[in-house]
Design an enzyme around this catalytic site. Structure first.
Site, PDB file in Angstrom:
ATOM      1  N   HIS A 124       0.843  -1.203   0.000  1.00 58.65           N
ATOM      2  CA  HIS A 124       0.000   0.000   0.000  1.00 58.65           C
ATOM      3  C   HIS A 124       0.869   1.241   0.000  1.00 58.65           C
ATOM      4  O   HIS A 124       1.828   1.327   0.763  1.00 58.65           O
ATOM      5  CB  HIS A 124      -0.896   0.006   1.247  1.00 58.65           C
ATOM      6  CG  HIS A 124      -1.725   1.255   1.357  1.00 58.65           C
ATOM      7  ND1 HIS A 124      -2.884   1.430   0.625  1.00 58.65           N
ATOM      8  CD2 HIS A 124      -1.560   2.374   2.089  1.00 58.65           C
ATOM      9  CE1 HIS A 124      -3.391   2.618   0.913  1.00 58.65           C
ATOM     10  NE2 HIS A 124      -2.614   3.211   1.797  1.00 58.65           N
TER      11      HIS A 124
ATOM     12  N   ASP B 254     -15.189   2.722   7.851  1.00 59.49           N
ATOM     13  CA  ASP B 254     -14.134   3.691   7.522  1.00 59.49           C
ATOM     14  C   ASP B 254     -14.610   4.638   6.428  1.00 59.49           C
ATOM     15  O   ASP B 254     -14.349   5.838   6.470  1.00 59.49           O
ATOM     16  CB  ASP B 254     -12.854   2.982   7.079  1.00 59.49           C
ATOM     17  CG  ASP B 254     -11.860   4.007   6.531  1.00 59.49           C
ATOM     18  OD1 ASP B 254     -11.390   4.834   7.327  1.00 59.49           O
ATOM     19  OD2 ASP B 254     -11.619   4.016   5.318  1.00 59.49           O
TER      20      ASP B 254
ATOM     21  N   ARG C 239     -15.046  12.855   8.616  1.00 62.45           N
ATOM     22  CA  ARG C 239     -13.811  13.547   9.044  1.00 62.45           C
ATOM     23  C   ARG C 239     -13.418  14.616   8.034  1.00 62.45           C
ATOM     24  O   ARG C 239     -12.934  15.680   8.388  1.00 62.45           O
ATOM     25  CB  ARG C 239     -12.677  12.534   9.216  1.00 62.45           C
ATOM     26  CG  ARG C 239     -12.825  11.666  10.462  1.00 62.45           C
ATOM     27  CD  ARG C 239     -11.876  10.483  10.423  1.00 62.45           C
ATOM     28  NE  ARG C 239     -10.504  10.875  10.222  1.00 62.45           N
ATOM     29  CZ  ARG C 239      -9.603  10.178   9.511  1.00 62.45           C
ATOM     30  NH1 ARG C 239      -9.936   9.023   8.944  1.00 62.45           N
ATOM     31  NH2 ARG C 239      -8.380  10.607   9.371  1.00 62.45           N
TER      32      ARG C 239
ATOM     33  N   SER D   4      -7.594   4.198   9.798  1.00 64.20           N
ATOM     34  CA  SER D   4      -8.368   4.240   8.563  1.00 64.20           C
ATOM     35  C   SER D   4      -7.671   3.414   7.468  1.00 64.20           C
ATOM     36  O   SER D   4      -8.279   2.544   6.833  1.00 64.20           O
ATOM     37  CB  SER D   4      -8.509   5.703   8.129  1.00 64.20           C
ATOM     38  OG  SER D   4      -8.958   5.807   6.815  1.00 64.20           O
TER      39      SER D   4
ATOM     40  N   LYS E  69      -8.687  -0.964   6.137  1.00 66.13           N
ATOM     41  CA  LYS E  69      -8.941  -1.431   4.769  1.00 66.13           C
ATOM     42  C   LYS E  69      -7.956  -2.520   4.365  1.00 66.13           C
ATOM     43  O   LYS E  69      -8.312  -3.510   3.725  1.00 66.13           O
ATOM     44  CB  LYS E  69      -8.850  -0.253   3.790  1.00 66.13           C
ATOM     45  CG  LYS E  69     -10.039   0.680   3.927  1.00 66.13           C
ATOM     46  CD  LYS E  69      -9.897   1.931   3.086  1.00 66.13           C
ATOM     47  CE  LYS E  69      -8.953   2.920   3.684  1.00 66.13           C
ATOM     48  NZ  LYS E  69      -9.270   4.312   3.597  1.00 66.13           N
TER      49      LYS E  69
END
Ligand code: URA
Length: 435
Positions: free
Chosen positions: A82, A161, A168, A183, A187
């Site tokens: 990621h 999320d 947010r 967050s 995922k």
């Protein structure tokens, strides 16, 4: 249990228990806890913070709020990667076939671009016919058959999320380390891989502008991943200037192909080899980072990584032959050089401005619904520390509209600082966080 009491507890500096966090996330996901109460809670967390146990509990509850992908049908140790996002970040395009060629099963969920950063799915759609809208079964079958599959993130993945991030975003509560880390990691955990390699960017084109904040985020995410039982490592890498030279969808695909042919930009190749080495290590395909690196270089040299990209593109409906004929990828109609206005050294590039130039040309998305022009963008010829002569090209701009070209060109020149002082080039890899 009452949400009112939990808000008061946090407002007064207390720590929420796992049961309280579960109650809050379940209630919010089901719509039983209204946005105004959750907004108040987010602001209380913003000011009072969360301890390590609370952050892990929040991550786990958000990860479990929807589908948890079960990848156990896929053979081997599945490793996900990621990136926190940046300009010219085409890493997944070259890295995933490199590690898949080494036998690391790649089962990856990717996103589309929004704002000044691009998305892997948009870039992959430069291959005619390519689609990430595949079923979960086909996703798993493809990984078992050819070692690699990429699908779009489903709405059922960590829905808490998704809802919380939207809230947010409009209540000035995005930039809290615990909330950001939970967050992202919720995922990743829901996406089901056994091991996670994180690329945390730092600098003017990144979400985290300061190096110490990027390292703190990296440490927090590694702690969460390990706390959830996943082997997790983070690489902190520079995003003070675009990665590689190309910025723009099809142009980045070409650069990824060049890299798999052994002709890529050195910084981009270095990042792929570093992240890939940790992925190979986590998957048990090498005993050391050095050994993994040598093997990955081998997969570039023997052409197996490039072949893997072609197989992957074809398996998801795309024209795999384009990997061997990148000149047939989408091409813009106007191609112009941007000459340097003076002699000197490149001191600084305001990185996110280069992403915005690509956006202006039509290569990015202003809203989730916008369509994008895959052919446009920029190819830089000069990066920080390079010497340049007046009139020499700083970049080639690819456009389909002369007004957009003029606007992007002006913005590009404003993003470059050139003067007489020689500059020492900074390393791309800032550090590794693995514990
Ligand atoms: N990206 C995310 O997915 N979540 C955040 O909170 C920030 C960036």
């Amino acid at each position: 249990m009452r949400m009112y009491d939990l808000i008061m507890k946090k407002r007064n500096g207390g720590a929420l228990s796992t049961e309280e966090i579960r109650f809050m996330i379940k209630g919010f996901t089901l719509g039983e806890i209204p946005d105004y109460q959750m907004s108040a809670m987010m602001m209380a967390i913003y000011f009072q913070g969360m301890n390590e146990d609370e952050t892990l509990a929040l991550t786990m509850e958000m990860a479990k709020s929807g589908d948890m992908l079960d990848l156990s049908d896929i053979n081997g140790i599945k490793v996900d990667k990621h990136s926190t996002g940046g300009v010219g970040d085409k890493t997944s395009l070259a890295l995933t076939p490199m590690v898949a060629a080494l036998g690391v099963p790649v089962a990856k969920m990717s996103g589309r671009g929004l704002g000044h950063t691009g998305g892997t799915i948009d870039k992959l759609e430069s291959f005619t016919g390519f689609s990430t809208e595949i079923s979960e079964q086909q996703f798993k079958d493809n990984v078992n058959k050819i070692g690699i599959a990429i699908m779009g993130q489903t709405a059922e993945l960590a829905p808490a999320d998704k809802k919380l991030y939207a809230l947010r975003d409009v209540t000035a509560t995005v930039d809290n380390m615990s909330l950001i880390a939970s967050s992202i990691m919720s995922k990743k955990l829901a996406a089901g891989a056994d091991a996670i390699v994180l690329d945390v960017k730092t600098g003017s084109g990144a979400f985290m502008k300061k190096e110490e904040d990027s390292f703190e985020l990296a440490r927090e995410m590694v702690r969460l991943g390990k706390g959830a039982g996943r082997d997790t490592v983070a690489v902190v890498s520079d995003m003070d200037q675009p990665l590689g030279f190309a910025v723009g969808n099809a142009l980045e695909v070409r650069e990824a192909i060049d890299t798999l042919n052994g002709r890529g930009p050195k910084d981009f190749e270095e990042l792929c080899l570093t992240l890939g080495s940790y992925m190979a290590l986590a998957a048990g395909k090498a005993q050391s980072v050095d050994e993994a690196r040598k093997k990955l270089i081998g997969c570039i040299e023997d052409g197996s990584a490039l072949k893997k990209l072609a197989e992957f593109v074809a398996a998801q409906g795309g024209d795999g032959e384009l990997v061997y004929h990148p000149e047939r990828l989408p091409q813009a109609s106007i191609i112009e050089e941007i000459p340097s206005p003076s002699d000197g050294y490149i001191q600084k590039i305001v990185c996110d401005e280069i992403g915005i130039c690509s956006l202006i040309l039509g290569g990015g998305r202003e809203t989730k619904e916008s369509s994008i022009d895959l052919s446009v963008g920029l190819v830089l010829h000069k990066k920080v520390g390079d010497a340049v002569k007046k009139g020499e090209s700083l970049a080639t701009i690819h456009a389909n509209d002369s007004e957009k070209l003029a606007a992007a060109k002006a913005r590009f020149l404003a993003a470059y600082t050139i003067n007489d002082t020689p500059v020492t080039k900074k390393p791309l890899i800032k550090g590794i966080v693995n514990g």
